[in-house]
Every structure is written in structure tokens, then in C-alpha cells.
Scaffold this active site. Sequence first.
Site, PDB file in Angstrom:
ATOM      1  N   LYS A  40      32.479  34.633  41.713  1.00 36.66           N
ATOM      2  CA  LYS A  40      32.020  34.039  42.975  1.00 36.66           C
ATOM      3  C   LYS A  40      32.968  32.949  43.477  1.00 36.66           C
ATOM      4  CE  LYS A  40      27.335  35.626  42.760  1.00 36.66           C
ATOM      5  NZ  LYS A  40      27.434  36.465  41.543  1.00 36.66           N
TER       6      LYS A  40
HETATM    7  C1  PLP Z   1      27.130  37.841  41.418  1.00 40.13           C
HETATM    8  C2  PLP Z   1      27.626  38.540  40.212  1.00 40.13           C
HETATM    9  C3  PLP Z   1      27.659  39.958  40.125  1.00 40.13           C
HETATM   10  C4  PLP Z   1      27.132  40.866  41.220  1.00 40.13           C
HETATM   11  O1  PLP Z   1      27.952  40.873  42.367  1.00 40.13           O
HETATM   12  P1  PLP Z   1      27.388  41.410  43.765  1.00 40.13           P
HETATM   13  O2  PLP Z   1      28.428  41.091  44.776  1.00 40.13           O
HETATM   14  O3  PLP Z   1      26.111  40.646  44.011  1.00 40.13           O
HETATM   15  O4  PLP Z   1      27.140  42.867  43.629  1.00 40.13           O
HETATM   16  C5  PLP Z   1      28.196  40.528  38.966  1.00 40.13           C
HETATM   17  N1  PLP Z   1      28.634  39.763  37.945  1.00 40.13           N
HETATM   18  C6  PLP Z   1      28.611  38.403  37.992  1.00 40.13           C
HETATM   19  C7  PLP Z   1      29.107  37.636  36.816  1.00 40.13           C
HETATM   20  C8  PLP Z   1      28.110  37.746  39.119  1.00 40.13           C
HETATM   21  O5  PLP Z   1      28.081  36.395  39.141  1.00 40.13           O
END
Ligand code: PLP
Length: 498
Positions: free
Chosen positions: A113
Amino acid sequence: MKYESSRGKYQGLTSAEVIKMGIAPDGGLFVPGFIPQLTEEDLVLMQDFSYQEKAVHILKKFLTDFSSEQIVNCVNSAYNDQSFDHVDIAPLVALNRTTYIQELWHGPTCAFKDMALQILPHLLTTSSLITGETDEIVILVATSGDTGKAALAGFKDVENTRIIVFYPEEGVSEVQKRQMITQEGKNVLVAAVRGNFDDAQNGVKQIFNDRQMGELLKAKHKKMSSANSINWGRLLPQIVYYIAAYLDLRQKGIIKKGEKINIVVPTGNFGNILAAFYAGKMGIPINKLICASNANNVLTDFIRTGVYDRNRKFEKTISPSMDILISSNLERLLYELTGHDAGKVSFWMEELKKSGRYEVDSLTKEKVQEIFWAGFCDDEATIKTISEVWQEYAYLLDTHTAVAFNVYRQYVEKTGDNTVTVIASTASPFKFAGSVASAVLPQELRQDKDEFQILDLLASYTGLNIPPGIKDLEKKPVLHKTVCDKDEMKEVVLKFLE
Ligand SMILES: *Cc1c(COP(=O)(O)O)cnc(C)c1O
């Protein structure tokens, strides 16, 4: 480039306007009016660029109301050696001749993120500047863990913004909690809510919809906004790393011009894999996008059957960032695959809201299956995968990436496909040290240890370094001690904004 809402009521907006607004007022998501193309010349040119230069080249095609200098500033403020602990920003690691892991967790909070939330604050403040906005932007976040810390790290001390993060007192891991309550910055507030994630999320939604709150803020020259993945400003930066991965493979001679690749993505809200879809539409040759889910396998069913049905039990898993039953960004995919048919998309989304279920038409289903392959695995298989990959390749996966790896193995077994494949790695294994340790460390070593002792143990046992964003966390001073009930959240916000 102009943007429009997937529900059809808003058209012809600039990128600065849609980044500032976040979500369209008709309930839809903003998407670009068309998808800009990367020519073979673009690709050859970009091959020798740094990550930052690639980002600038790609963002320019979407942010046509930003000046070149503004885009360069946003990119350099986000992707630099103070925030990222790897010069390549999103490095590719080879496991064997056809399998590559793209590590998207070298940012300050050790989850993917950061790739978007390090740049979003700069895109947002630049958008304010471009649109003549003078109000202070107040970002409200309810988090189940990763988003909260990544948003705090991104918005910390960014001028003319404030950020308030609510997390469920009993719903996040010890590492995640420590990451948040030790957050520095003049413009940040972190508060625990007595309750679960839904309580925190509903509380935030209520504040967004509170008329009186809106008027109070207006009088104070402030405006609320959101930092979650429905904002176009969060999705766009994610397109960059898929294109960068493809270019790296080409530059190293692993794939030839025109040769297709597979991309595997551990999926929750469908934001990350949607960025890979856009990268493909821009001109990266893609064979299959492989959508990996945990026991919350609503997307696996959708991709296999064309029926989206959220009426099922919510499973709490060891890959918590993928514990999700409504994948908001799927709406953007449907809008693209139906050739921007806002009527159809609105109808399906209304069905989802009314009954928790919708079924797409057979043509749309065929299009989905042409591009996507889907699978899922449970916690037991996730742990087993971490253990196997550690033994086979001496590579340590986190729980989310392990789900992706497991589903990729299922895909190869079913199809025999040996196309070069990139697996998106979304978190450092140290961020989910408890589960990861249970896969690779003997039980005698782990017993009676708390989460922070497990971190050190995992590091010494595997010979890997604890990333800076997690190291010595237990020694940092706790700066945020607010705990409130769900109905006190509004007061907490108002007090902070005084
Ligand atoms: C948010 C997240 C995901 C999922 O990603 P999306 O864009 O919501 O599909 C997968 N792995 C981790 C570690 C995350 O923080």
C-alpha cells in the site's frame, strides 16, 4: 485526458478534480475516458529508465492537467531513498527461469500500500493547487491494519492536510498496532475504537454523511476526503510497477519483444490486480492475470461462474488484508469490459446493494475469463506453501504472497502453462511474523514468545534483516493513547480539528 463516473452521471472531469473528489457523487468510481497506449517506441525508450523516470512517463499520460514539473515533484517526493530501502523501489527476484517475485514492500510500512500511499498525498495537494482549492483536506481512515499505517506514513507533515485513523481496539496485530500508535507528525491522530473493524468503518461512514459535521468543517475551511483504493489517485501509481516489471524482464533478456507474461496477484478489494489489467490495456503483452484469494473466495466464484455473491460467511484468516467480501474495484473492470456501459454497471451494483448478488451477461463473463484465471487456498495450505518455498528456494513469503504462490501452482498444474510469470509480493514476511514463523521455525523455539521476540527469532533463524519500518518498534515512544466508543468518534474528530 478526461474522467467519467462508472454510473454515468459525471463526465468530462479533469484528473485533479477526480483525485480531490475520491468517489463520484452518483456512487460510482471515476475512470479515465480512454486508456492511453504505450507504443513499442515508448517501451524501448523506458527500458533503461529508473523507476522514477518510468513513473513520470506513465503518469504524464493520465494526468494531462498536471505540469511536467508537478509530476516530477510528486514522483520524487514519494519514491526516494528516505522512504524506500531498495534502489529499484519494486525489485524483481528470480525463483527459477520462469517465476519472478516482484517485491512491493520496500516502503516505510512494509506493505504494497506504500506504493500508492507514498504518492497520493502529493497528488492530492497538487490537485488542490490546480483546482484552486484553499480548504485544508482532512483524511479520515478506518483500518483493519495495513492501510492505516501506510496512509499515516504518506500524509505525515504534508502541508494543508490532516489525517485521522481509527482502528479496532481488538482487531489488529501487535506489530500493526505499534506501527500506528508510535506515528510521529504534527497533523496526525490515531485512535482506537472499542469494537471490531465494522464498528470503526461504520463510524467513519457516519461522519462522512453527517450534514452538521460537513457544515462545521466548511466554517473551519476544511474538507473531508478518503485515502482508500476507490480513489483514482491510489490506483494509478500501481499501474507503474507492472509496466516496470515487464520492462525489467525485457531489459534482462528474459523475454523477447511481444512475448507475453502472466501476473499473479493476491487479491482483496481488486485494486492491485485491476492496475495489472490497465497495464495490459496500455500495451504490456499479458497471457493471464491470475486472481488469488484466501478462504474469502467470492472473486474465485465470480471469475469461474459470472455470479458475484457476497451472501456467505466472513472468514477471519492469516492473510487479513484479503479478508473482504465486497471488492469495490471490480466495478471499474465491469465498466471497461462492457465498453463503458454505465446502465448495465449501475444495474448490477444496485442488485449487489439490494440482494448481495448479481450475475453478469454471458459476453461479459467470456471477456472476464479470457483475461483472468482464479483460485483460492485456505490457511493450512498457506502455511504449507511458506514452508515449501522456504525449503525449495530459501525465499521467505508473507501469508498474502503465499496465497498467490499456492494459486499459481494450482494454475500450472491445471494448464501446464510455462509462460514467464510475475507474482506480486504484497507484504514483508516480517509484517506477519507470527504466522510466517509457525511455517518455518521449530515449535520449541517459538513457544512462550511474544510478537516482538518472534521477529528477532525469525531474523536470526533465516538470516534476513528486519525491515526498518518494523525494527525496534517496541522501543519507540507511544504517542497516541486515545480510546473511544463508536459513538464518540465524531467528538474525537472535532476536538482534534479545533
Ligand atoms: C491490501 C492488501 C492486499 C489486497 O490488495 P487489493 O488491492 O485490496 O486487492 C493484499 N495483500 C496485502 C499485504 C495488502 O495489504
